[in-house]
Scaffold this motif. Structure first.
Motif, PDB file in Angstrom:
ATOM      1  N   PHE A 168       0.829  -1.200   0.000  1.00  0.00           N
ATOM      2  CA  PHE A 168       0.000   0.000   0.000  1.00  0.00           C
ATOM      3  C   PHE A 168       0.869   1.257   0.000  1.00  0.00           C
ATOM      4  N   LEU A 169       0.454   2.230  -0.807  1.00  0.00           N
ATOM      5  CA  LEU A 169       1.041   3.559  -0.797  1.00  0.00           C
ATOM      6  C   LEU A 169       0.068   4.487  -0.078  1.00  0.00           C
ATOM      7  N   PRO A 170       0.372   4.891   1.179  1.00  0.00           N
ATOM      8  CA  PRO A 170      -0.573   5.714   1.942  1.00  0.00           C
ATOM      9  C   PRO A 170      -0.678   7.139   1.388  1.00  0.00           C
ATOM     10  N   ILE A 171      -1.921   7.644   1.309  1.00  0.00           N
ATOM     11  CA  ILE A 171      -2.185   9.029   0.910  1.00  0.00           C
ATOM     12  C   ILE A 171      -3.148   9.624   1.934  1.00  0.00           C
ATOM     13  N   ASP A 172      -2.727  10.682   2.611  1.00  0.00           N
ATOM     14  CA  ASP A 172      -3.551  11.310   3.636  1.00  0.00           C
ATOM     15  C   ASP A 172      -3.647  12.805   3.363  1.00  0.00           C
ATOM     16  N   SER A 173      -4.844  13.355   3.546  1.00  0.00           N
ATOM     17  CA  SER A 173      -5.047  14.787   3.299  1.00  0.00           C
ATOM     18  C   SER A 173      -4.842  15.588   4.577  1.00  0.00           C
ATOM     19  N   LYS A 174      -4.189  16.734   4.439  1.00  0.00           N
ATOM     20  CA  LYS A 174      -3.964  17.652   5.555  1.00  0.00           C
ATOM     21  C   LYS A 174      -4.300  19.069   5.100  1.00  0.00           C
ATOM     22  N   PHE A 175      -4.892  19.855   6.031  1.00  0.00           N
ATOM     23  CA  PHE A 175      -5.314  21.202   5.680  1.00  0.00           C
ATOM     24  C   PHE A 175      -5.060  22.136   6.870  1.00  0.00           C
ATOM     25  N   PRO A 176      -3.788  22.523   7.100  1.00  0.00           N
ATOM     26  CA  PRO A 176      -3.479  23.441   8.217  1.00  0.00           C
ATOM     27  C   PRO A 176      -3.875  24.868   7.873  1.00  0.00           C
ATOM     28  N   ASN A 177      -5.165  25.112   7.844  1.00  0.00           N
ATOM     29  CA  ASN A 177      -5.667  26.389   7.326  1.00  0.00           C
ATOM     30  C   ASN A 177      -5.333  27.570   8.246  1.00  0.00           C
ATOM     31  N   GLU A 178      -5.385  27.376   9.591  1.00  0.00           N
ATOM     32  CA  GLU A 178      -5.130  28.490  10.495  1.00  0.00           C
ATOM     33  C   GLU A 178      -3.720  29.047  10.303  1.00  0.00           C
ATOM     34  N   ASP A 179      -2.737  28.146  10.257  1.00  0.00           N
ATOM     35  CA  ASP A 179      -1.354  28.596  10.094  1.00  0.00           C
ATOM     36  C   ASP A 179      -1.140  29.204   8.708  1.00  0.00           C
ATOM     37  N   TYR A 180      -1.794  28.629   7.709  1.00  0.00           N
ATOM     38  CA  TYR A 180      -1.680  29.180   6.360  1.00  0.00           C
ATOM     39  C   TYR A 180      -2.318  30.557   6.275  1.00  0.00           C
TER      40      TYR A 180
END
Length: 264
Positions: free
Chosen positions: A72-84
């Motif tokens: 398996f090739l893991p793919i995970d979504s991240k969205f650090p919107n506050e810091d961005y």
């Protein structure tokens, strides 16, 4: 304008809610995978560590050494919107704010990205069940561009955490390259079957050649017999030329009638 303001407010509430924002990134990631890959080429909510409750959002199935056990090739979504968003605000206020505020926003943004990468590494990278690297998907091109903009950040994610950051556009390119890899593997698999088939055809063709050789030999023997019969026939004809021909009535009396042959 009031309706538009309400819509913007709703979107802002979505983006400020960590769980809802995570779901938004996950939905976008799933939509891209669905468009590029076939359903049997990836799985959702995959447990890559035995005995662990952690499940990666998506995992691409790569062929392993054992054909029955994919890697398996893991793919995970991240969205650090506050810091961005804090970093974007620092850019806008750069002319009036102190330089330390921008430096602080940059450090917080980089720290958030590295923390997300570390979480993915610790939770989902587990060779040989998985690849020795994973993909961190960020759902906006602006966020991905900011990761590339920070000097050494992208390389640090790969070097220190074995994480490759991707945005929507280059995830499509990345998956397309994997798709080409899948097609190459399929062609290689089919080519081995073709070679086996050609080997069987070669064996059968060798047997067919032997049969043709035997048939040729038999035909040559038959031709020799026919030539010998022709030679004997010409010899008999030469002997018969020396015999005086009988009159027609005497020949008819000496030989059985044609009707007698037909009745016989």
């Amino acid at each position: 304008m009031q309706t538009l303001a309400v819509g913007v407010g709703d979107l802002k509430r979505v983006l400020t809610n960590v769980k809802t924002r995570g779901n938004l990134g996950e939905i976008q990631l799933g939509a891209i995978l669905e468009q590029i890959l076939s359903p049997e080429q990836y799985e959702t909510n995959v447990a890559v560590r035995s005995g662990s409750l952690e499940r990666v959002e998506y995992a691409v199935k790569l062929p392993g050494r054992d054909s029955s056990a994919p890697v398996f090739l893991p793919i995970d979504s991240k969205f650090p919107n506050e810091d961005y968003q804090r970093l974007l605000d620092a850019y806008e206020n750069q002319s009036t704010a102190a330089p330390k505020e921008l430096e602080s926003a940059v450090r917080q943004f980089e720290a958030a990205i590295k923390k997300n990468a570390k979480d993915i590494r610790d939770k989902y990278i587990n060779p040989p069940a998985t690849t020795d690297f994973a993909i961190m998907f960020v759902p906006t091109e602006g966020l991905y561009a900011e990761i590339l903009r920070r000097t050494g950040l992208f390389e640090s994610l790969q070097r220190d955490f074995r994480i490759t950051a991707v945005g929507p556009t280059n995830l499509v390119a990345y998956l397309s390259s994997l798709q080409m890899g899948f097609r190459t593997l399929a062609i290689e698999k089919r080519s081995s079957e073709v070679w086996e088939l050609l080997g069987a055809v070669k064996t059968e063709f060798g047997k067919f050649g032997d049969i043709l050789e035997k048939t040729k030999k038999k035909l040559s023997e038959a031709a020799n017999v026919i030539d010998s019969a022709g030679t004997r026939s010409r010899a008999i004809e030469r002997q018969l030329r020396q015999v005086q021909e009988l009159p027609a009535d005497e020949a008819a009396a000496a030989l059985p009638a044609i009707d007698d042959f037909e009745e016989a």
